[in-house]
Design a protein around this motif. Sequence first.
Motif, PDB file in Angstrom:
ATOM      1  N   LYS A 169       0.833  -1.201   0.000  1.00 42.81           N
ATOM      2  CA  LYS A 169       0.000   0.000   0.000  1.00 42.81           C
ATOM      3  C   LYS A 169       0.871   1.257   0.000  1.00 42.81           C
ATOM      4  CE  LYS A 169      -3.819  -2.211   2.470  1.00 42.81           C
ATOM      5  NZ  LYS A 169      -4.623  -2.224   3.707  1.00 42.81           N
ATOM      6  N   LEU A 170       1.944   1.219   0.769  1.00 38.93           N
ATOM      7  CA  LEU A 170       2.833   2.379   0.828  1.00 38.93           C
ATOM      8  C   LEU A 170       3.552   2.582  -0.497  1.00 38.93           C
ATOM      9  CD1 LEU A 170       4.054   4.674   2.452  1.00 38.93           C
ATOM     10  CD2 LEU A 170       5.705   3.048   3.405  1.00 38.93           C
ATOM     11  N   ILE A 171       3.965   1.493  -1.131  1.00 38.28           N
ATOM     12  CA  ILE A 171       4.648   1.594  -2.427  1.00 38.28           C
ATOM     13  C   ILE A 171       3.717   2.186  -3.480  1.00 38.28           C
ATOM     14  CG2 ILE A 171       5.595   0.219  -4.336  1.00 38.28           C
ATOM     15  CD1 ILE A 171       6.841  -1.597  -2.139  1.00 38.28           C
ATOM     16  N   ALA A 172       2.428   1.830  -3.414  1.00 34.64           N
ATOM     17  CA  ALA A 172       1.460   2.421  -4.345  1.00 34.64           C
ATOM     18  C   ALA A 172       1.428   3.939  -4.194  1.00 34.64           C
ATOM     19  CB  ALA A 172       0.071   1.844  -4.092  1.00 34.64           C
ATOM     20  N   VAL A 174       4.156   5.709  -2.898  1.00 35.92           N
ATOM     21  CA  VAL A 174       5.514   6.228  -3.099  1.00 35.92           C
ATOM     22  C   VAL A 174       5.975   6.146  -4.557  1.00 35.92           C
ATOM     23  CG1 VAL A 174       7.952   5.790  -2.543  1.00 35.92           C
ATOM     24  CG2 VAL A 174       6.236   5.780  -0.732  1.00 35.92           C
ATOM     25  N   ARG A 175       5.559   5.094  -5.264  1.00 38.12           N
ATOM     26  CA  ARG A 175       6.108   4.821  -6.603  1.00 38.12           C
ATOM     27  C   ARG A 175       6.014   6.019  -7.554  1.00 38.12           C
ATOM     28  NH1 ARG A 175       7.281  -0.103  -8.694  1.00 38.12           N
ATOM     29  NH2 ARG A 175       5.873  -1.180  -7.255  1.00 38.12           N
ATOM     30  N   PRO A 176       4.850   6.689  -7.673  1.00 32.88           N
ATOM     31  CA  PRO A 176       4.788   7.829  -8.597  1.00 32.88           C
ATOM     32  C   PRO A 176       5.686   8.990  -8.181  1.00 32.88           C
ATOM     33  CG  PRO A 176       2.592   7.055  -8.015  1.00 32.88           C
ATOM     34  CD  PRO A 176       3.532   6.405  -7.074  1.00 32.88           C
ATOM     35  N   LEU A 177       6.118   8.987  -6.924  1.00 34.58           N
ATOM     36  CA  LEU A 177       6.973  10.068  -6.437  1.00 34.58           C
ATOM     37  C   LEU A 177       8.447   9.768  -6.658  1.00 34.58           C
ATOM     38  CD1 LEU A 177       5.177  10.641  -2.994  1.00 34.58           C
ATOM     39  CD2 LEU A 177       4.600  11.603  -5.232  1.00 34.58           C
ATOM     40  N   HIS A 178       8.757   8.497  -7.032  1.00 37.56           N
ATOM     41  CA  HIS A 178      10.137   8.070  -7.278  1.00 37.56           C
ATOM     42  C   HIS A 178      11.026   8.334  -6.057  1.00 37.56           C
ATOM     43  CE1 HIS A 178       8.847   7.634 -11.411  1.00 37.56           C
ATOM     44  NE2 HIS A 178       8.476   8.899 -11.436  1.00 37.56           N
ATOM     45  N   ALA A 179      10.486   8.049  -4.876  1.00 36.82           N
ATOM     46  CA  ALA A 179      11.211   8.319  -3.639  1.00 36.82           C
ATOM     47  C   ALA A 179      11.881   7.058  -3.104  1.00 36.82           C
ATOM     48  CB  ALA A 179      10.253   8.872  -2.580  1.00 36.82           C
ATOM     49  N   GLU A 180      12.987   7.239  -2.377  1.00 44.32           N
ATOM     50  CA  GLU A 180      13.605   6.127  -1.657  1.00 44.32           C
ATOM     51  C   GLU A 180      12.665   5.702  -0.535  1.00 44.32           C
ATOM     52  OE1 GLU A 180      17.328   7.330  -0.081  1.00 44.32           O
ATOM     53  OE2 GLU A 180      18.168   7.941  -2.011  1.00 44.32           O
ATOM     54  N   LEU A 203      12.102  -8.706  -0.565  1.00 44.90           N
ATOM     55  CA  LEU A 203      11.043  -7.708  -0.672  1.00 44.90           C
ATOM     56  C   LEU A 203      11.066  -7.015  -2.029  1.00 44.90           C
ATOM     57  CD1 LEU A 203      11.041  -6.007   2.851  1.00 44.90           C
ATOM     58  CD2 LEU A 203       9.234  -7.388   1.839  1.00 44.90           C
ATOM     59  N   GLU A 204      12.258  -6.712  -2.523  1.00 44.01           N
ATOM     60  CA  GLU A 204      12.359  -6.041  -3.827  1.00 44.01           C
ATOM     61  C   GLU A 204      11.805  -6.935  -4.938  1.00 44.01           C
ATOM     62  OE1 GLU A 204      15.599  -3.745  -6.710  1.00 44.01           O
ATOM     63  OE2 GLU A 204      16.257  -4.656  -4.818  1.00 44.01           O
ATOM     64  N   LYS A 205      12.079  -8.243  -4.840  1.00 43.13           N
ATOM     65  CA  LYS A 205      11.577  -9.180  -5.840  1.00 43.13           C
ATOM     66  C   LYS A 205      10.057  -9.300  -5.775  1.00 43.13           C
ATOM     67  CE  LYS A 205      12.160 -13.918  -7.525  1.00 43.13           C
ATOM     68  NZ  LYS A 205      12.864 -15.217  -7.333  1.00 43.13           N
ATOM     69  N   LYS A 206       9.508  -9.368  -4.551  1.00 38.88           N
ATOM     70  CA  LYS A 206       8.064  -9.532  -4.381  1.00 38.88           C
ATOM     71  C   LYS A 206       7.288  -8.281  -4.753  1.00 38.88           C
ATOM     72  CE  LYS A 206       8.179 -12.948  -0.614  1.00 38.88           C
ATOM     73  NZ  LYS A 206       7.857 -13.179   0.814  1.00 38.88           N
ATOM     74  N   LEU A 207       7.823  -7.121  -4.361  1.00 40.98           N
ATOM     75  CA  LEU A 207       7.069  -5.878  -4.477  1.00 40.98           C
ATOM     76  C   LEU A 207       7.553  -4.978  -5.615  1.00 40.98           C
ATOM     77  CD1 LEU A 207       6.814  -5.114  -0.650  1.00 40.98           C
ATOM     78  CD2 LEU A 207       5.117  -6.221  -2.102  1.00 40.98           C
ATOM     79  N   ASN A 208       8.641  -5.374  -6.259  1.00 40.71           N
ATOM     80  CA  ASN A 208       9.179  -4.600  -7.384  1.00 40.71           C
ATOM     81  C   ASN A 208       9.512  -3.167  -6.972  1.00 40.71           C
ATOM     82  OD1 ASN A 208      10.020  -4.199 -10.052  1.00 40.71           O
ATOM     83  ND2 ASN A 208       8.003  -3.448 -10.691  1.00 40.71           N
ATOM     84  N   TYR A 209      10.126  -3.055  -5.797  1.00 42.16           N
ATOM     85  CA  TYR A 209      10.559  -1.739  -5.330  1.00 42.16           C
ATOM     86  C   TYR A 209      11.693  -1.944  -4.330  1.00 42.16           C
ATOM     87  CZ  TYR A 209       9.836   3.295  -4.803  1.00 42.16           C
ATOM     88  OH  TYR A 209       9.979   4.658  -4.867  1.00 42.16           O
ATOM     89  N   LYS A 210      12.713  -1.119  -4.446  1.00 42.35           N
ATOM     90  CA  LYS A 210      13.869  -1.242  -3.552  1.00 42.35           C
ATOM     91  C   LYS A 210      13.526  -0.683  -2.168  1.00 42.35           C
ATOM     92  CE  LYS A 210      18.800  -0.124  -3.169  1.00 42.35           C
ATOM     93  NZ  LYS A 210      19.165  -1.525  -2.881  1.00 42.35           N
ATOM     94  N   ILE A 211      13.777  -1.484  -1.137  1.00 38.39           N
ATOM     95  CA  ILE A 211      13.452  -1.099   0.236  1.00 38.39           C
ATOM     96  C   ILE A 211      14.656  -1.371   1.124  1.00 38.39           C
ATOM     97  CG2 ILE A 211      11.926  -1.516   2.215  1.00 38.39           C
ATOM     98  CD1 ILE A 211       9.999  -2.764  -0.055  1.00 38.39           C
ATOM     99  N   GLU A 212      15.057  -0.396   1.895  1.00 43.17           N
ATOM    100  CA  GLU A 212      16.126  -0.591   2.865  1.00 43.17           C
ATOM    101  C   GLU A 212      15.505  -0.879   4.227  1.00 43.17           C
ATOM    102  OE1 GLU A 212      20.089   1.624   4.755  1.00 43.17           O
ATOM    103  OE2 GLU A 212      18.785   2.694   3.340  1.00 43.17           O
ATOM    104  N   ILE A 213      16.054  -1.874   4.942  1.00 46.20           N
ATOM    105  CA  ILE A 213      15.527  -2.254   6.253  1.00 46.20           C
ATOM    106  C   ILE A 213      16.525  -1.847   7.336  1.00 46.20           C
ATOM    107  CG2 ILE A 213      14.776  -4.152   7.733  1.00 46.20           C
ATOM    108  CD1 ILE A 213      14.080  -5.711   5.197  1.00 46.20           C
ATOM    109  N   ILE A 214      16.017  -1.157   8.343  1.00 49.23           N
ATOM    110  CA  ILE A 214      16.826  -0.759   9.498  1.00 49.23           C
ATOM    111  C   ILE A 214      16.195  -1.363  10.749  1.00 49.23           C
ATOM    112  CG2 ILE A 214      17.703   1.181  10.863  1.00 49.23           C
ATOM    113  CD1 ILE A 214      18.892   1.071   8.084  1.00 49.23           C
TER     114      ILE A 214
END
Length: 278
Positions: A169-172, A174-180, A203-214
């Motif tokens: 839901k968050l990627i939906a 964020v994606r148009p904003l091209h944000a990290e 996560l990147e493979k499943k959701l097609n978006y690069k995500i950093e985990i902290i």
Amino acid sequence: METIVVTTDQFVSSRSTIRFANKLARARKAKLVVLHIYHVLKPVIWSENSYKVYKQSLLAQTRKEMSAKIGKIIRSMKLSDNSFQLVMADHVEVAEGILEYTAEHPCDYICIGFSDAGTIKKIFGTHSSKLIAHSKIPVICVPAGYRSRPYKRVLYASDMTDYEVELSKLIAFVRPLHAELRMIHMTANKKIVSDKVLAEASLEKKLNYKIEIINRQWNGSHPILQGISLEIKRYKPSLIAFFTHQSRSFLDKLILPSNADAYSFYTKIPIISFKKGS
């Protein structure tokens, strides 16, 4: 086509919120609705006809003035599309009026401003806290005085419950904003993501978006915003994202203590809240 509803008063405190919402609408190719909740009191000695005439005259004048001011704000941003729809809805209580309007007129996001004056608890002032507590639609709280800037980084604070659903839901958003996108895992126990690199790749493979985990330990007795304060200072996010349990107990954990003046930088960062489990 998406619809973004931005709420406005009269009027200085709404400028930052309108700028934010307009820029977001342009980035998402969404319709922008500027919503003004009003209520005109009727003097006891007035007849119904006198009140009606006065109310219509006042609303016409208010609409004219607000349309001109909003148009000026939006034109000053020098974007290609400056269109917006001004809606005026009668209700005695602002948050309730917003909730009623968005229930009857479906939208995708609600933008509302909050004051940066006084204590940190004013981040979630009366209207914004009610919206967060009751809205089924994501609520974006924009600080008064916020200066429009590129959407570079979004920080998502997660308890790792249904995080893949929440991330989708968050990627939906964020994606148009091209944000990290950086996910900070707050845990009150020792359970952390053991293999950060593998988890990020999965996560990147499943959701097609690069995500950093902290990973961060969280003292459950401290408010959540206080727990991620160091990450906010390091990462300097453009937006902070939460999925909230719509209960008083959760909001109490989210909001900082009233004397936490050291965390005043929160009043400079917009916050988006999604309803958890929706």
